[in-house]
Design a protein around this motif. Sequence first.
Motif, PDB file in Angstrom:
ATOM      1  N   GLU A  84       9.407   0.373  18.010  1.00  0.00           N
ATOM      2  CA  GLU A  84       9.601   0.477  16.643  1.00  0.00           C
ATOM      3  C   GLU A  84      10.468  -0.684  16.084  1.00  0.00           C
ATOM      4  O   GLU A  84      10.205  -0.971  14.877  1.00  0.00           O
ATOM      5  N   LEU A  85      11.280  -1.027  16.630  1.00  0.00           N
ATOM      6  CA  LEU A  85      12.052  -2.027  16.256  1.00  0.00           C
ATOM      7  C   LEU A  85      11.621  -3.550  16.586  1.00  0.00           C
ATOM      8  O   LEU A  85      12.442  -4.673  16.250  1.00  0.00           O
ATOM      9  N   GLY A  86      10.381  -3.406  17.123  1.00  0.00           N
ATOM     10  CA  GLY A  86       9.715  -4.865  17.422  1.00  0.00           C
ATOM     11  C   GLY A  86       9.988  -5.369  18.793  1.00  0.00           C
ATOM     12  O   GLY A  86       9.695  -6.701  19.014  1.00  0.00           O
ATOM     13  N   HIS A  87      10.382  -4.609  19.813  1.00  0.00           N
ATOM     14  CA  HIS A  87      10.896  -5.285  21.065  1.00  0.00           C
ATOM     15  C   HIS A  87       9.576  -5.120  21.830  1.00  0.00           C
ATOM     16  O   HIS A  87       8.584  -4.226  21.631  1.00  0.00           O
ATOM     17  N   HIS A  88       9.232  -5.737  22.841  1.00  0.00           N
ATOM     18  CA  HIS A  88       8.187  -5.743  23.838  1.00  0.00           C
ATOM     19  C   HIS A  88       8.642  -5.028  24.975  1.00  0.00           C
ATOM     20  O   HIS A  88       9.389  -5.450  25.873  1.00  0.00           O
ATOM     21  N   VAL A  89       7.988  -3.727  25.296  1.00  0.00           N
ATOM     22  CA  VAL A  89       8.660  -2.955  26.012  1.00  0.00           C
ATOM     23  C   VAL A  89       7.491  -2.330  27.061  1.00  0.00           C
ATOM     24  O   VAL A  89       6.208  -2.097  26.674  1.00  0.00           O
ATOM     25  N   LYS A  90       7.492  -2.150  28.260  1.00  0.00           N
ATOM     26  CA  LYS A  90       6.659  -1.387  29.271  1.00  0.00           C
ATOM     27  C   LYS A  90       7.403  -0.337  30.047  1.00  0.00           C
ATOM     28  O   LYS A  90       8.589  -0.617  30.380  1.00  0.00           O
ATOM     29  N   VAL A  91       6.524   0.685  30.283  1.00  0.00           N
ATOM     30  CA  VAL A  91       7.069   1.906  31.012  1.00  0.00           C
ATOM     31  C   VAL A  91       5.872   2.448  32.238  1.00  0.00           C
ATOM     32  O   VAL A  91       5.028   2.379  31.778  1.00  0.00           O
ATOM     33  N   TRP A  92       6.474   2.476  33.382  1.00  0.00           N
ATOM     34  CA  TRP A  92       5.734   2.996  34.473  1.00  0.00           C
ATOM     35  C   TRP A  92       6.408   4.316  35.114  1.00  0.00           C
ATOM     36  O   TRP A  92       7.712   4.346  35.003  1.00  0.00           O
ATOM     37  N   ASP A  93       5.505   4.781  36.228  1.00  0.00           N
ATOM     38  CA  ASP A  93       6.283   5.737  37.057  1.00  0.00           C
ATOM     39  C   ASP A  93       6.845   5.061  38.348  1.00  0.00           C
ATOM     40  O   ASP A  93       5.996   4.275  38.839  1.00  0.00           O
ATOM     41  N   GLU A  94       7.895   5.494  38.749  1.00  0.00           N
ATOM     42  CA  GLU A  94       8.331   4.952  39.748  1.00  0.00           C
ATOM     43  C   GLU A  94       8.876   6.332  40.766  1.00  0.00           C
ATOM     44  O   GLU A  94       8.811   7.472  40.231  1.00  0.00           O
ATOM     45  N   THR A  95       9.146   6.365  42.135  1.00  0.00           N
ATOM     46  CA  THR A  95       9.600   7.519  42.778  1.00  0.00           C
ATOM     47  C   THR A  95      10.811   8.121  42.146  1.00  0.00           C
ATOM     48  O   THR A  95      10.742   9.437  42.169  1.00  0.00           O
ATOM     49  N   TYR A  96      11.768   7.362  41.553  1.00  0.00           N
ATOM     50  CA  TYR A  96      12.825   8.002  41.045  1.00  0.00           C
ATOM     51  C   TYR A  96      12.860   8.566  39.299  1.00  0.00           C
ATOM     52  O   TYR A  96      13.740   8.938  39.140  1.00  0.00           O
ATOM     53  N   GLY A  97      11.731   8.069  38.929  1.00  0.00           N
ATOM     54  CA  GLY A  97      11.411   8.608  37.419  1.00  0.00           C
ATOM     55  C   GLY A  97      10.780   7.517  36.707  1.00  0.00           C
ATOM     56  O   GLY A  97       9.959   6.676  37.478  1.00  0.00           O
ATOM     57  N   LYS A  98      11.028   7.569  35.474  1.00  0.00           N
ATOM     58  CA  LYS A  98      10.014   6.705  34.700  1.00  0.00           C
ATOM     59  C   LYS A  98      10.985   5.266  34.643  1.00  0.00           C
ATOM     60  O   LYS A  98      12.069   5.396  34.784  1.00  0.00           O
ATOM     61  N   GLN A  99      10.309   4.135  34.911  1.00  0.00           N
ATOM     62  CA  GLN A  99      11.038   2.608  34.582  1.00  0.00           C
ATOM     63  C   GLN A  99      10.491   2.106  33.698  1.00  0.00           C
ATOM     64  O   GLN A  99       9.240   1.925  33.190  1.00  0.00           O
ATOM     65  N   GLY A 100      11.288   1.206  32.985  1.00  0.00           N
ATOM     66  CA  GLY A 100      11.061   0.702  31.726  1.00  0.00           C
ATOM     67  C   GLY A 100      11.586  -1.011  32.073  1.00  0.00           C
ATOM     68  O   GLY A 100      12.395  -1.072  32.667  1.00  0.00           O
ATOM     69  N   VAL A 101      10.930  -1.765  31.227  1.00  0.00           N
ATOM     70  CA  VAL A 101      11.491  -3.085  30.939  1.00  0.00           C
ATOM     71  C   VAL A 101      11.407  -3.414  29.491  1.00  0.00           C
ATOM     72  O   VAL A 101      10.282  -3.091  28.803  1.00  0.00           O
TER      73      VAL A 101
END
Lengths: 256, 52
Positions: A84-101
């Motif tokens: 919403e603030l205009g950033h480019h973000v991705k999220v996916w699942d890893e063994t330890y939980g959600k991972q984002g960049v």
Amino acid sequence: MILPYVIWPLRFSPNAPAMIDFYTRLGLHKSFSHDNGTFATFLGRSGTLGVHDALNTESGVVPQHTALNFATTDVVLAAEELTELGHHVKVWDETYGKQGVVASRDGRVIGLNGDSQEDLYGGYRTHPEEEAPSLDVVAVCVTSEMKAEAAWFASFGFVASSYDDSWWIGLRAGERSGVIGIHAGEVDSPSAREADDDLFGPAYEVRIGFETHEPLEVLDARLRDAGFETTLVTEDAPHIELTDPDGERIEIHRAP
Amino acid sequence: MPDKPPAKVQFNVYLPPDLVKAFKHRAIDEGRSLSAVVQSALTDYLSRKESQ
């Protein structure tokens, strides 16, 4: 609303057990680790950091480099908020939980991680705090565009009391956030991780440093008693210097 | 220069929680990422189907 973000610079080390021992003896609290010595998370008085075995990762990292990550309470909410603030973000699942960049100003990526892990399967364990950590963790970002870089981190709540110093801008987002230190200079080191696809851009690299609330002389004496080889620099910007097991120089300054 | 690996895309599906947990634990046991283990499973499935 801005979720709480805490710095979590992650060192990819060819000497992970030695680095884990180093940070433990330095006075950080090992809060979470794997039994085989390949991974650990540490809490500072403010801020956190991590150590990951550089030989046991699939993300193509270069040993001895340190990638900036943020720990937050909910990675999915963080992604929504940052988008919403205009950033480019991705999220996916890893063994330890959600991972984002999240992509930084120049396209390098900063990791987004949950600040806790519920499933301890496979040798992970948490460690109760026995002694309060004494150092604030600092993620040092070297850039030639200090004010613009510092302003970018406001999306994560990191702000400074002054942006006018030509060498250093110290950003905080509350008592537990740790410090993002914007340092004047040219980026000349290769990236910790080359971009190999659309998911993993080159990592946003930082150097790890610390701030102390003790007089430098007192901390220096304590570190020497603990077996560290330190140098107490008393001129210009007084600080303590020491070298970690990966050969990286560390500076400890007085907290403002 | 070595060939650049193909770009990856995100693939959202709904699965039973126990199956997701089993895959996560298998990935930990093998020291691999969740994506890598799921990729192996899907590739193996397609290979078996195509050889039938």
